[in-house]
Write an enzyme that holds these catalytic residues in place. Structure first.
Site, PDB file in Angstrom:
ATOM      1  N   GLU A 243       1.016  -0.948  -0.098  1.00  0.00           N
ATOM      2  CA  GLU A 243       0.086  -0.013   0.062  1.00  0.00           C
ATOM      3  C   GLU A 243       0.878   1.365   0.358  1.00  0.00           C
ATOM      4  O   GLU A 243       1.911   1.559   0.951  1.00  0.00           O
ATOM      5  CB  GLU A 243      -1.028  -0.141   1.098  1.00  0.00           C
ATOM      6  CG  GLU A 243      -2.502   0.510   0.750  1.00  0.00           C
ATOM      7  CD  GLU A 243      -2.269   2.092   1.557  1.00  0.00           C
ATOM      8  OE1 GLU A 243      -1.583   3.160   0.869  1.00  0.00           O
ATOM      9  OE2 GLU A 243      -2.234   2.344   2.997  1.00  0.00           O
ATOM     10  N   CYS A 280      -1.347   8.781   2.645  1.00  0.00           N
ATOM     11  CA  CYS A 280      -1.620   8.507   1.653  1.00  0.00           C
ATOM     12  C   CYS A 280      -3.162   9.067   0.678  1.00  0.00           C
ATOM     13  O   CYS A 280      -1.860   8.730  -0.522  1.00  0.00           O
ATOM     14  CB  CYS A 280      -0.786   6.720   1.606  1.00  0.00           C
ATOM     15  SG  CYS A 280      -2.434   6.236   2.782  1.00  0.00           S
TER      16      CYS A 280
END
Lengths: 511, 511
Positions: A243, A280
């Site tokens: 990720e 993120c």
């Protein structure tokens, strides 16, 4: 919204942990192998109890662990206590997932005739992969690190975890491990259920270890690519679930800019400066109409950014990386600075200032389309629907894509939503991309470079799927089958199943 | 059971197709992009109708296509007509999958409070990846080639397919494509839904093409590794689903050998010589007790093999490969020949003879543990439960593991089943591994080297999962959501869903 406390005291809490040696790594896998059997033999109800006990143990030690994490990460007590709530919530959510049992995808096809001849009795269920590695993130010392969602979902699946500790918070990681092991002990599971690995080289050896079955990673594109390469080029390749981050573009349509320009400016600045831009899902690019309403919105953005404060970044490395990339951006042809937060500035210690840049539509390319981890947002004005669609077309895949639209924007909004749908993991409507709810319907992932390796989500209950593989039992006697695959089942073995092609839920009380 | 007809007439049916040029490849992707939109706009009911029309079109042309496939592959009309039945069955099965809609994993979490603060409205569904590549197999000109399970499941998901044609059956592939396109036309889908690529270099370019979203491959370990490397090292890596082969060990326990030795010998020889041993699930190793019953079973195996006939292999390359590997095996230290079928023998044209070898337990290593594609079976005697478990421990991952056990074998059988469960995709009880039913509960896959790339099955209804990725809609207005994610749904949009954490099936009539 940005954090405003003392810089983190790197390695001030303890001596830097010694790197894990190859012999120690082998030992962790030996212990993990014992724990794998224990996780299997306590069954689903035992694993659910373990996850709940882990959540409670973490909460019991909350004050102490938040204090240490505060000193290691500079994230501040408010953010850290919120993150701890999330982390315990995740552990308990996965306990519920295990109790319900739909995640097993239990399937029974009884023997019978088919157009291709007789079919044997076939029963299928997902089974744990075995020991898996979890690489924690710098920006989430709890929720995406040792006690986080990767660990919780892997344990729920029945996989022991060997966690590579992020160098930004080793003491926090050790305390989190102690809490989780206390929860494991309460159901008779030994310490091999969660091992810790220190050091980058040991992390690479972890990925290459022949006994490892999968990797969960949260971090940068560069490290993710490197580890994915290791996982894929092993003599026996294993799944890699990386990720990473994303640009997370935001599109503001004309009517939205007119009716809510100031509100959108406030929300967007809150989102890109949240946690000093170290998420993120941080929005990195906003497309604004080149109209009067759009210009007002850009002015409001600049005003908001001017009113923000500098924040302490997670580590010397993070702060330096942001300064380098942000400076490169501002020096690009066609880019200009619209606003910057008050001093202290870009180069002082761990402090960094939120930065608002403007790029011409022609310069939306290269670094402008890449993630810059930290508090920077680039504004681009579009001169109409055609240019907007062309700009969105140029965007790479991402974790999220956001549309701000009001009545009158329908046609444009629908087109942009369609474009985003083909290249992001989550489309956000009249909201902001930061804030990733732990929910069944969440998807936190996206095409490369938002994630790397197998298709997956790292947030939400379906994250458990990463640590499982199907096993089919052909004509195996009932006594040798898992209880969930027996013809007749009662609680706790009664789970949602597909029997002879038809989905069947356990009768009331089965859940 | 082995095939006994004329050798295949390589390239005798037409001129060898010209390799696909880079420009032609780009053209296929342009057409695929158009077809992707068509597959989306006809919706699930349209795609189900398309798959059923494809199945019918294939059956309508059955006689002609079987005739051509017989000349290209030497598989014989009986096997080929059975395979065509399977292929049409697969297409219709995936139509049922699409109609039911559970494969979408539709999930709704309404907005509401959580311990972490308010949660937005989140809705999640699986969406097609986009154009995907399918690499057909030599040994299944229909079921694992152009019109096979990979293509059927990808089309069901809504992904256009660009198929790399196996050089062993180009004319068959062209005819299959024509049939499928007829089905597509009947629902208004254009020819970009299924493109064909010829030539190995073009196949590699296909995997590297920037517009490609995933690869399904059935074939050898060497080619699978090569293509997986290409898919992983693209500037933008994509999922690779490689279905390779396996050793597929069979364990015979003592009581089973005593009570059914002759029957097991017959069944096992039938299984390893089926289709001249050219199945990925062919049993390649059998572990037999070093007892009187075991020795009788080995004698029976030898007798059965002596009574088999040589068979025509699929291509010059396959026949040569088998001869090379089988000869290498028989020359290994500690290996000896127990039996061979009657002439014609190992080196005559495409004909190959079933071969039974014996290996000492000490020599179960290296090539003895690897797949040898073709009609060869290695017998190993074990001197008791300890050595049996030690030998099973030495086996690598595989597609299948088989146990033959009767009353009295319980303890040993349970131990071996447990060992297999951790490294195969399907455990078979008192059966044989060849024959992979198309069923919901089937799993045809396994840890590397049984498969390579992402965890997956290439057979059964769950194979559709390979071509999908989740998309989360946050606070998106209902008018912009797929109908399956609206709060209120009726047929055909009512699908099994998880709403606010609870699985809900459509009310009666919804399916």
């Amino acid at each position: 919204v940005s954090v405003n406390i003392d810089p983190p005291a790197d390695a001030a809490l303890a001596d830097e942990p010694a790197p894990t040696s190859p012999g120690e790594l082998d030992g962790l896998f030996e212990q993990a192998s014992i724990a794998a059997n224990e996780l299997d033999s306590i069954g689903r109800s035992g694993r659910a109890a373990m996850l709940r006990a882990m959540a409670s143990a973490l909460e019991d030690r909350g004050e102490a662990i938040i204090e240490v994490a505060g000193r290691e990460t500079a994230l501040g007590p408010q953010r850290l206590s919120g993150e701890l709530v999330r982390t315990s919530f995740q552990l308990r959510s996965f306990a519920d997932v295990v109790d319900e049992g739909a995640y097993l995808e239990a399937t029974i096809d009884h023997a019978g005739p088919t157009p291709m001849g007789p079919r044997p009795d076939l029963r299928r269920m997902l089974r744990p992969l075995g020991p898996v590695a979890v690489f924690g993130a710098s920006n989430f010392p709890f929720a995406f690190s040792v006690p986080g969602g990767d660990t919780a979902s892997a344990l729920a699946a029945g996989c022991p975890v060997i966690a590579k500790v992020h160098e930004a918070h080793p003491a926090t990681s050790g305390m989190a491990r102690d809490a989780l092991l206390e929860g494991a002990r309460s159901v008779g599971v030994s310490s091999g259920v969660l091992g810790l690995v220190f050091g980058q080289e040991a992390g690479a050896e972890l990925v290459k270890h022949p006994a490892l079955q999968a990797v969960g990673f949260t971090g940068s594109l560069a490290v993710g690519k490197f580890l994915h390469g290791l996982a894929s080029s092993r003599p026996s390749p294993i799944p890699f679930y990386g990720e990473l981050g994303a640009l997370n573009a935001v599109v503001v349509c004309e009517q939205a800019a007119r009716s809510r320009g100031a509100e959108i400016a406030k929300g967007l600045v809150g989102s890109f400066t949240l946690g000093v831009g170290q998420f993120c899902t941080k929005p990195g690019l906003v497309l604004v109409p080149a109209t009067e309403a759009g210009r007002h919105l850009v002015d409001a953005l600049a005003h908001e950014v001017g009113g923000t404060a500098a924040g302490v970044m997670l580590s010397a490395r993070t702060a330096k990386g942001f300064a380098t990339r942000a400076n490169a951006l501002r020096l690009l042809e066609g880019l200009s600075v619209l606003a910057e937060a008050a001093e202290p500035g870009l180069h002082e210690g761990y402090w960094r200032r939120p930065l608002l840049l403007r790029a011409d539509a022609d310069n939306v390319a290269g670094p402008v389309l890449e993630e810059c981890f930290g508090p920077v947002l680039v504004v681009v004005e579009y001169d109409g629907p055609g240019q907007l669609n062309e700009l969105v077309e140029r965007l790479g895949p991402a974790l999220t894509g956001t549309v701000q639209a009001d009545a009158g924007d329908e046609e444009q909004a629908r087109a942009v939503l369609g474009q985003f749908s083909s290249k992001v993991g989550r489309v956000v409507w009249n909201g902001y991309p930061t804030g990733v709810a732990v929910a069944w319907a969440m998807h936190h992932g996206g095409p490369y470079p938002a994630t790397v390796g197998s298709i997956h989500t790292s947030v939400g209950q379906t994250a458990v799927r990463r640590w499982l593989r199907p096993l089919c039992y052909q004509d195996v006697p009932e006594a040798l089958l898992p209880p969930e695959l027996h013809d007749a089942t009662g609680p706790p073995d009664a789970v949602p199943r597909r029997v002879d092609g038809v989905l069947i839920l356990p009768s009331a009380g089965g859940r």
